[in-house]
Design a protein around this motif. Structure first.
Motif, PDB file in Angstrom:
ATOM      1  N   PRO A  35      67.891  -5.657   9.579  1.00 51.86           N
ATOM      2  CA  PRO A  35      68.926  -6.658   9.262  1.00 51.86           C
ATOM      3  C   PRO A  35      69.372  -7.469  10.470  1.00 51.86           C
ATOM      4  CG  PRO A  35      69.441  -4.566   8.226  1.00 51.86           C
ATOM      5  CD  PRO A  35      68.277  -4.315   9.119  1.00 51.86           C
ATOM      6  N   LYS A  36      69.386  -6.840  11.659  1.00 56.15           N
ATOM      7  CA  LYS A  36      69.804  -7.578  12.858  1.00 56.15           C
ATOM      8  C   LYS A  36      68.808  -8.685  13.209  1.00 56.15           C
ATOM      9  CE  LYS A  36      72.954  -4.700  15.505  1.00 56.15           C
ATOM     10  NZ  LYS A  36      73.273  -4.199  16.858  1.00 56.15           N
ATOM     11  N   VAL A  37      67.529  -8.383  13.061  1.00 51.93           N
ATOM     12  CA  VAL A  37      66.503  -9.397  13.343  1.00 51.93           C
ATOM     13  C   VAL A  37      66.620 -10.548  12.346  1.00 51.93           C
ATOM     14  CG1 VAL A  37      64.016  -9.861  13.427  1.00 51.93           C
ATOM     15  CG2 VAL A  37      64.919  -7.720  14.357  1.00 51.93           C
ATOM     16  N   LEU A  38      66.792 -10.202  11.079  1.00 54.77           N
ATOM     17  CA  LEU A  38      66.902 -11.223  10.032  1.00 54.77           C
ATOM     18  C   LEU A  38      68.149 -12.085  10.237  1.00 54.77           C
ATOM     19  CD1 LEU A  38      65.281 -12.044   7.549  1.00 54.77           C
ATOM     20  CD2 LEU A  38      66.715 -10.538   6.175  1.00 54.77           C
ATOM     21  N   MET A  39      69.254 -11.430  10.573  1.00 54.74           N
ATOM     22  CA  MET A  39      70.480 -12.166  10.843  1.00 54.74           C
ATOM     23  C   MET A  39      70.283 -13.103  12.038  1.00 54.74           C
ATOM     24  SD  MET A  39      74.126 -10.604  12.155  1.00 54.74           S
ATOM     25  CE  MET A  39      73.302  -9.884  13.560  1.00 54.74           C
ATOM     26  N   GLY A  40      69.608 -12.592  13.079  1.00 50.67           N
ATOM     27  CA  GLY A  40      69.349 -13.408  14.260  1.00 50.67           C
ATOM     28  C   GLY A  40      68.522 -14.634  13.947  1.00 50.67           C
ATOM     29  N   MET A  41      67.551 -14.509  13.047  1.00 48.49           N
ATOM     30  CA  MET A  41      66.706 -15.652  12.673  1.00 48.49           C
ATOM     31  C   MET A  41      67.539 -16.770  12.045  1.00 48.49           C
ATOM     32  SD  MET A  41      63.357 -13.666  11.164  1.00 48.49           S
ATOM     33  CE  MET A  41      62.534 -15.177  10.675  1.00 48.49           C
ATOM     34  N   PHE A  42      68.462 -16.385  11.172  1.00 51.11           N
ATOM     35  CA  PHE A  42      69.326 -17.399  10.552  1.00 51.11           C
ATOM     36  C   PHE A  42      70.260 -18.029  11.578  1.00 51.11           C
ATOM     37  CE2 PHE A  42      67.972 -15.463   6.564  1.00 51.11           C
ATOM     38  CZ  PHE A  42      67.865 -16.590   5.741  1.00 51.11           C
ATOM     39  N   LEU A  43      70.778 -17.212  12.488  1.00 45.37           N
ATOM     40  CA  LEU A  43      71.637 -17.751  13.542  1.00 45.37           C
ATOM     41  C   LEU A  43      70.866 -18.736  14.421  1.00 45.37           C
ATOM     42  CD1 LEU A  43      73.614 -14.582  14.765  1.00 45.37           C
ATOM     43  CD2 LEU A  43      74.518 -16.523  13.464  1.00 45.37           C
ATOM     44  N   GLY A  44      69.612 -18.365  14.735  1.00 49.05           N
ATOM     45  CA  GLY A  44      68.790 -19.237  15.568  1.00 49.05           C
ATOM     46  C   GLY A  44      68.526 -20.582  14.927  1.00 49.05           C
ATOM     47  N   GLY A  45      68.385 -20.592  13.601  1.00 51.15           N
ATOM     48  CA  GLY A  45      68.134 -21.849  12.896  1.00 51.15           C
ATOM     49  C   GLY A  45      69.298 -22.815  12.938  1.00 51.15           C
ATOM     50  N   ILE A  46      70.489 -22.308  13.254  1.00 51.09           N
ATOM     51  CA  ILE A  46      71.681 -23.160  13.303  1.00 51.09           C
ATOM     52  C   ILE A  46      71.687 -24.063  14.532  1.00 51.09           C
ATOM     53  CG2 ILE A  46      74.192 -23.139  13.629  1.00 51.09           C
ATOM     54  CD1 ILE A  46      74.262 -20.528  12.030  1.00 51.09           C
ATOM     55  N   PHE A  47      71.260 -23.518  15.673  1.00 49.50           N
ATOM     56  CA  PHE A  47      71.459 -24.214  16.950  1.00 49.50           C
ATOM     57  C   PHE A  47      70.780 -25.585  17.035  1.00 49.50           C
ATOM     58  CE2 PHE A  47      72.392 -19.790  18.044  1.00 49.50           C
ATOM     59  CZ  PHE A  47      73.639 -19.952  18.622  1.00 49.50           C
ATOM     60  N   PRO A  48      69.537 -25.741  16.558  1.00 53.33           N
ATOM     61  CA  PRO A  48      68.943 -27.075  16.619  1.00 53.33           C
ATOM     62  C   PRO A  48      69.752 -28.122  15.852  1.00 53.33           C
ATOM     63  CG  PRO A  48      67.260 -25.438  16.190  1.00 53.33           C
ATOM     64  CD  PRO A  48      68.564 -24.733  16.091  1.00 53.33           C
ATOM     65  N   PHE A  49      70.342 -27.718  14.732  1.00 57.99           N
ATOM     66  CA  PHE A  49      71.134 -28.669  13.949  1.00 57.99           C
ATOM     67  C   PHE A  49      72.461 -28.988  14.633  1.00 57.99           C
ATOM     68  CE2 PHE A  49      68.153 -27.039  10.844  1.00 57.99           C
ATOM     69  CZ  PHE A  49      67.807 -28.188  10.141  1.00 57.99           C
ATOM     70  N   ILE A  50      73.067 -27.971  15.250  1.00 52.07           N
ATOM     71  CA  ILE A  50      74.317 -28.222  15.979  1.00 52.07           C
ATOM     72  C   ILE A  50      74.078 -29.200  17.127  1.00 52.07           C
ATOM     73  CG2 ILE A  50      76.073 -27.196  17.479  1.00 52.07           C
ATOM     74  CD1 ILE A  50      75.807 -24.624  15.873  1.00 52.07           C
ATOM     75  N   VAL A  51      73.032 -28.929  17.927  1.00 49.44           N
ATOM     76  CA  VAL A  51      72.752 -29.787  19.085  1.00 49.44           C
ATOM     77  C   VAL A  51      72.340 -31.183  18.640  1.00 49.44           C
ATOM     78  CG1 VAL A  51      71.210 -30.104  21.072  1.00 49.44           C
ATOM     79  CG2 VAL A  51      72.219 -27.859  20.616  1.00 49.44           C
ATOM     80  N   SER A  52      71.562 -31.274  17.562  1.00 56.50           N
ATOM     81  CA  SER A  52      71.185 -32.600  17.038  1.00 56.50           C
ATOM     82  C   SER A  52      72.425 -33.376  16.608  1.00 56.50           C
ATOM     83  CB  SER A  52      70.231 -32.456  15.847  1.00 56.50           C
ATOM     84  OG  SER A  52      69.005 -31.908  16.251  1.00 56.50           O
ATOM     85  N   ALA A  53      73.340 -32.694  15.920  1.00 57.11           N
ATOM     86  CA  ALA A  53      74.571 -33.355  15.481  1.00 57.11           C
ATOM     87  C   ALA A  53      75.400 -33.817  16.675  1.00 57.11           C
ATOM     88  CB  ALA A  53      75.390 -32.409  14.602  1.00 57.11           C
ATOM     89  N   MET A  54      75.514 -32.952  17.685  1.00 54.24           N
ATOM     90  CA  MET A  54      76.302 -33.306  18.872  1.00 54.24           C
ATOM     91  C   MET A  54      75.722 -34.523  19.590  1.00 54.24           C
ATOM     92  SD  MET A  54      76.936 -29.417  20.295  1.00 54.24           S
ATOM     93  CE  MET A  54      77.939 -29.796  21.714  1.00 54.24           C
ATOM     94  N   THR A  55      74.402 -34.550  19.746  1.00 56.55           N
ATOM     95  CA  THR A  55      73.778 -35.648  20.480  1.00 56.55           C
ATOM     96  C   THR A  55      73.755 -36.938  19.664  1.00 56.55           C
ATOM     97  OG1 THR A  55      71.616 -34.762  19.792  1.00 56.55           O
ATOM     98  CG2 THR A  55      72.384 -34.196  21.991  1.00 56.55           C
TER      99      THR A  55
END
Length: 681
Positions: free
Chosen positions: A496-516
């Motif tokens: 579950p920790k690995v799976l949770m981490g994968m979803f968390l990782g998918g967030i960052f590109p969208f956050i940074v894209s939105a910020m830029t």
């Protein structure tokens, strides 16, 4: 000669060659009067931005150095971090300094000598950046390898070099991208659409800022982007080889030390081949620009593939490893050709035709092209991963991925040269337009710029593919380091920790894209207001009897870029630390996997859609579908305006985001191994 001296010697030769080319370019005529004045404004604006950016970056670096020293308790990793940041910073600064000197000399060469001479000058201007990137990478890593490479207890310190390079890359690429696109969008929307004046018109207050942005974003920013992938791929291979078991490495090499040294040897070979490729372009400069550039790139790659075979054989390493290098080099060419098709072929004409029914259909067509363009590059990357796993013994496939990334990036000297050529040619056209040098000169610079747009798009595709492979290799090295110290550690998707981490990782590109994206939009809004104000309040500006206040626009773009680049930088560095120490190494590994996949897909979509929109605009401006001033032209300008932050700000930020997150994770891996399950376990 001791083989460990080879990277230092070749790196020194590369730097000397860059200096000689700079001296040759600098001796060429720089023009007089209006031409010289405009060039000086661009040069000064770029250098002021770089000095202010590096001042802020220095503060960030000091904070990280203190954190690394407190975490590791010795000077090795902090020293490597500082050296990586220094080498990346020097490469970006010197390359951009040279580009701002070459642009006006390209204009003068086009005006006085014709297309062949102008191509040589522009390409030489770009090659200084390419050679400096490759040389500084070899010098920095070569020195650290001599200091720390032989001792398994200190070899991990080399990872700090990649972290330093990545931090500089993130700030340079994001800051430069925000600067260049806020200026470009503002200048285009008010100048082309509202005022109805040509691109690079001297009456437009935003034009100088736009030309400055080409240098800080597409030369210094792109150079630091490629530099961190170039160094990251070598560091990953050294890390993986250093953690290999005796039984595993003995199946592919006589000595473990040879596997660790191989990426440095291949990159040294690649730099020499890049120098030969640069001379090939110059030899064929009388041909069409695209033919000369293609001949140099392909020639350097073919020479490298042949030379790599003998390099690997000389080190007593199996031929299967050379085949991995071959996969990487060929994969890079495939990604480049696919990018060229989607940003310069039939899809571009289809987008332009969509302008006959308005901006909405231009946007729809461009997004579709961007999404479709993802397919072949990702299949190519998957093929490289599969191929290396088949070629090498089980467990050594991850080393093959790293060596494939090195193979893709080894000829970075000429790859970066061709990419940096684009903004030099673009600036040369802008100077010709602003100085009113006539239609014949502008036709030559436009021809060079058109090829430059395509080479820049190819460079972005190549950078994304290389960053993806390099990040994958770094992530593999991270897993290997943890596995060697924590029994039973693996990234199991059923965890579950690995799976949770994968979803968390998918967030960052969208956050940074939105910020830029938001940063570009907000800065462009301020820029548009200022340009409108000047057109309204400066008497005689539209008539051409008064001069715009260009420094005000440069200042707006500079302040916006410096203010908005801090957030993405802090997020990329802090996220692995927080997740790793908070949730554990497994969650961090999952986060890196999720971020890698999302970053690659999003980066390819945005870069290729943006490049296609840009070239669709240029296709119409050449007289097709009604030409300049038509409704179709207005529609494709809107597409290009949206595409600008896609291809030059948010898209490129994805490459660096995943590499920063991966290299920070690799650096802190020895500390995580002491508490692998996290504080909240």
């Amino acid at each position: 000669m001791n083989q460990e001296l080879i990277p230092l010697v070749v790196g020194g030769l590369g730097l000397l060659m860059a200096l000689i080319i700079f001296m040759v370019v600098n001796k060429m005529p720089a023009g007089e009067g209006k031409v010289k004045e405009i060039a000086q404004q661009i040069h000064e604006g770029a250098m002021v931005f770089m000095r202010r950016e590096y001042t802020l970056l220095l503060i960030f670096v000091v904070v990280i150095v203190i954190g690394l020293y407190l975490g590791f308790g010795d000077w090795h990793t902090p020293f490597a971090f500082v050296l990586g940041a220094f080498c990346s910073g020097i490469a970006g600064y010197f390359g951009m300094f040279a580009a701002t000197k070459a642009n006006v000399r390209t204009t003068v060469a086009a005006n006085e000598h014709g297309a062949a001479k102008a191509l040589s000058v522009a390409f030489y201007g770009g090659s200084i950046m390419g050679l400096t990137v490759a040389a500084m990478g070899l010098l920095g890593l070569g020195a650290l390898y001599m200091m720390f490479g032989a001792d398994p207890h200190t070899v991990e310190s080399i990872h700090g070099f990649g972290m330093g390079a990545s931090v500089v890359a993130l700030f340079s690429r994001v800051g430069g991208g925000i600067f260049t696109k806020s200026a470009d969008v503002g200048a285009d929307l008010v100048g082309k659409i509202e005022a109805g004046i040509p691109e690079d018109d001297p009456r437009n207050p935003g034009v100088i800022a736009d030309n400055v942005g080409d240098n800080v974003g597409d030369v210094a920013g792109m150079g630091s982007d490629i530099f961190e992938s170039y160094c990251g791929s070598m560091i990953a291979c050294i890390a993986i080889a250093s953690t290999m078991s005796v039984g595993l490495y003995s199946q592919i090499a006589e000595r473990q030390q040879d596997l660790m040294f191989l990426p440095l040897a291949l990159s040294s070979t690649g730099l020499l081949c890049s120098v030969l490729g640069i001379f090939l372009v110059n030899m064929f400069s009388s041909k069409k620009p695209d033919v000369a550039l293609r001949f140099g790139t392909m020639g350097a790659t073919v020479l490298f593939i042949i030379a790599a075979y003998f390099t690997i054989h000389a080190l007593g390493i199996s031929t299967q490893v050379w085949q991995c290098v071959l996969l990487g080099a060929v994969g890079g060419m495939i990604i480049g050709l696919v990018t060229e098709y989607y940003t310069g072929g039939k899809p571009v004409r289809d987008i332009a035709k969509g302008g006959e029914t308005g901006p909405a259909t231009v946007m729809i067509a461009g997004l579709a092209v961007g999404m479709e363009s993802v397919v072949v590059p990702v299949i190519t990357l998957a093929g490289i991963i599969l191929g290396t796993s088949i070629l090498l013994p089980e467990g050594a496939g991850v080393y093959g991925v790293g060596i494939a990334a090195v193979g893709m990036l080894a000829t970075v000297g000429i790859t970066m040269a061709i990419d940096a050529y684009g903004p030099v040619a673009d600036n040369a056209g802008g100077i010709a337009e602003m100085a009113n040098l006539g239609a014949e000169t502008r036709a030559i610079t436009d021809g060079l710029d058109e090829v430059g747009n395509t080479t820049a798009a190819i460079g972005k595709g190549f950078a994304i593919g290389a960053a993806g492979l390099a990040a994958l290799a770094i992530i593999a090295a991270f897993i290997q380091v943890i596995s060697n110290q924590v029994d039973g550690f693996s990234l199991d998707i059923g965890n579950p920790k690995v799976l949770m981490g994968m979803f968390l990782g998918g967030i960052f590109p969208f956050i940074v894209s939105a910020m830029t994206m938001r940063a570009v939009g907000d800065a462009a809004f301020d820029m548009i207001k200022e340009i409108r104000r000047q057109f309204k309040e400066i008497p005689g500006l539209m008539e051409g009897t008064a001069s715009p206040d260009s420094k005000k626009c440069v200042d707006i773009a500079t302040k916006a870029a410096l203010r908005r680049m801090m957030g993405p930088g802090a997020l990329a560095v802090a996220a692995p630390v927080v997740v790793g120490f908070g949730l554990g190494a497994a969650a961090l590994g999952g986060m890196l996997g999720g971020a890698l996949i999302t970053c690659v897909l999003l980066a390819l979509t945005m870069a290729n859609a943006g490049g296609a929109w840009d070239n669709a605009k240029k296709y119409v401006e050449k007289g097709n579908l009604g030409g300049k001033g038509s409704d179709v032209h207005t529609a494709v300008v809107v597409g290009d305006t949206v595409g600008d932050p896609f291809k030059d700000t948010s898209g490129p930020a994805m490459n660096i985001l995943i590499n920063v997150m991966a290299i920070v994770s690799l650096v802190i891996a020895p500390l995580l191994a002491k508490m692998p399950y996290g504080i909240f376990a």
